[in-house]
Design a protein around this motif. Sequence first.
Motif, short mmCIF file in Angstrom:
data_model
loop_
_atom_site.label_atom_id
_atom_site.label_comp_id
_atom_site.label_asym_id
_atom_site.label_seq_id
_atom_site.Cartn_x
_atom_site.Cartn_y
_atom_site.Cartn_z
N HIS A 188 2.82 -3.35 0.56
CA HIS A 188 4.00 -2.96 1.34
C HIS A 188 3.63 -2.21 2.62
CE1 HIS A 188 7.06 0.04 2.50
NE2 HIS A 188 7.95 -0.88 2.18
N ASP A 189 2.82 -1.17 2.49
CA ASP A 189 2.52 -0.34 3.67
C ASP A 189 1.70 -1.10 4.71
OD1 ASP A 189 3.84 1.53 2.22
OD2 ASP A 189 2.14 2.88 1.93
N LEU A 190 0.82 -1.99 4.25
CA LEU A 190 0.06 -2.81 5.19
C LEU A 190 0.99 -3.72 5.98
CD1 LEU A 190 -3.01 -3.84 3.02
CD2 LEU A 190 -3.05 -2.37 5.03
N LEU A 191 1.93 -4.34 5.29
CA LEU A 191 2.86 -5.26 5.96
C LEU A 191 3.70 -4.53 7.00
CD1 LEU A 191 4.16 -8.07 6.16
CD2 LEU A 191 5.74 -7.36 4.35
N TRP A 192 4.26 -3.38 6.61
CA TRP A 192 5.12 -2.65 7.53
C TRP A 192 4.33 -1.94 8.62
CZ3 TRP A 192 10.54 -2.46 7.49
CH2 TRP A 192 11.13 -3.23 6.49
N GLY A 193 3.02 -1.84 8.43
CA GLY A 193 2.17 -1.27 9.46
C GLY A 193 1.58 -2.33 10.38
N GLU B 111 -0.31 -5.01 9.45
CA GLU B 111 -1.56 -5.61 8.98
C GLU B 111 -1.24 -6.84 8.12
OE1 GLU B 111 -4.52 -4.75 9.85
OE2 GLU B 111 -4.10 -2.86 10.88
N ARG B 112 -0.72 -7.87 8.74
CA ARG B 112 -0.24 -9.04 8.03
C ARG B 112 -1.36 -9.75 7.25
NH1 ARG B 112 4.71 -11.37 6.41
NH2 ARG B 112 4.08 -13.36 5.52
N GLU B 113 -2.51 -9.91 7.85
CA GLU B 113 -3.60 -10.63 7.20
C GLU B 113 -4.06 -9.90 5.93
OE1 GLU B 113 -8.11 -12.29 8.20
OE2 GLU B 113 -6.80 -11.58 9.80
N ALA B 114 -4.19 -8.58 6.01
CA ALA B 114 -4.59 -7.81 4.85
C ALA B 114 -3.52 -7.87 3.77
CB ALA B 114 -4.86 -6.36 5.24
N PHE B 115 -2.25 -7.80 4.18
CA PHE B 115 -1.16 -7.91 3.21
C PHE B 115 -1.21 -9.24 2.46
CE2 PHE B 115 2.98 -10.04 2.70
CZ PHE B 115 3.44 -9.33 1.59
N GLU B 116 -1.40 -10.32 3.18
CA GLU B 116 -1.43 -11.64 2.56
C GLU B 116 -2.58 -11.77 1.58
OE1 GLU B 116 -1.32 -14.64 5.56
OE2 GLU B 116 0.79 -14.24 6.08
N SER B 117 -3.70 -11.12 1.88
CA SER B 117 -4.83 -11.15 0.96
C SER B 117 -4.47 -10.49 -0.37
CB SER B 117 -6.03 -10.44 1.61
OG SER B 117 -7.12 -10.38 0.71
N GLU C 159 9.80 -0.18 -3.45
CA GLU C 159 9.02 -0.89 -2.43
C GLU C 159 8.29 -2.08 -3.02
OE1 GLU C 159 6.55 1.93 -0.43
OE2 GLU C 159 8.23 2.89 0.60
N CYS C 160 7.73 -1.92 -4.22
CA CYS C 160 7.06 -3.04 -4.88
C CYS C 160 8.06 -4.16 -5.17
CB CYS C 160 6.41 -2.59 -6.18
SG CYS C 160 5.01 -1.47 -5.98
N CYS C 161 9.24 -3.78 -5.62
CA CYS C 161 10.27 -4.77 -5.96
C CYS C 161 10.66 -5.56 -4.72
CB CYS C 161 11.49 -4.06 -6.55
SG CYS C 161 12.74 -5.19 -7.24
N ARG C 162 10.91 -4.88 -3.64
CA ARG C 162 11.29 -5.55 -2.39
C ARG C 162 10.19 -6.48 -1.91
NH1 ARG C 162 10.74 -7.42 2.49
NH2 ARG C 162 12.29 -6.89 4.06
N THR C 163 8.94 -6.00 -2.00
CA THR C 163 7.82 -6.77 -1.50
C THR C 163 7.61 -8.04 -2.32
OG1 THR C 163 6.77 -4.73 -0.72
CG2 THR C 163 5.37 -6.67 -0.92
#
Length: 293
Positions: A75-80, A82-88, A111-115
């Motif tokens: 979650h925090d990577l995506l909203w920060g 860091e799309r590539e790291a989030f997808e990993s 946040e986990c639920c939303r993600t």
Amino acid sequence: LDDRRRPVSTWLGGDLEIASEGEIGLFIGCLPMFDVVFQNELGVDSLEIARAAIRILNRLGIAPVIVDHEVCCGHDLLWGGEREAFESLARANCSQFRKRGIRHLLTVCAECCRTWRLDYPEVDADYRPQVEHMTEFLWRRVEAGELHFSQGDNGRVTFQDPCRLGRQLGVIDEPRQLLQAVPGIDLREMERSGRDAQCCGTTGFVHCDAVSRRLQAQRLRSAADTGAERLLTACPKCLLHFCCARTEDHRRGRQTVDIEIEDLTVYLADHLTAGESSHAEVGDPQTTTGEQP
């Protein structure tokens, strides 16, 4: 951060039942990491939230699948940004949960639920488990007469709507319906609640400054103004942020409000009716008790 997580075998406890595979899984998220980082500093036992969730599920006859090799939801990577790291991370989690046969995924974190519900399908469209916050899942069980809470004076409480749960997923009624199912409870609403609820002051751990602290102080005062003895949350981040704000006030000698702060799942687990839990019926026959899956 993942290297600092505590393995399931060190925190589960011998009286709780989990499964190695099955249809219902519980996503623990970053609770093991929060426990390492924040327990001593803030006095918050993050892993008690996970144990409370398992305890309630066991009472329902469910041994949830715990995936010991899960990673942060991202979650925090995506909203920060860091799309590539989030997808990993998303792909790693989807792979692990798919292998265990999980088709119904529960979380104790907004946040986990939303993600998992909204963002993961964009990364792995082939793995689409039903994703629910514990409050959604438990309310249906209460409504069906499968889960009961103890009688007594259970106090005055107020509820903090996490932004991801209330505004973004529209889960507003279920937490309140669950609380109102606890005999003797006095649920008091803050001036701003539901979709209009004030944020706890920080989105994830992306940014926290004087403005965040001011928002947290305002929200704690709003909770105390209801006359409630306890502020309940449905997101570990809200719990940590409020406790952090209070801890800083104490350190700096500032006046702070007199109200307890507690996770909703922990509160519900503590108010289950007396009696032995049902034996687990959901999950792999190789159900374990207090052992690493």
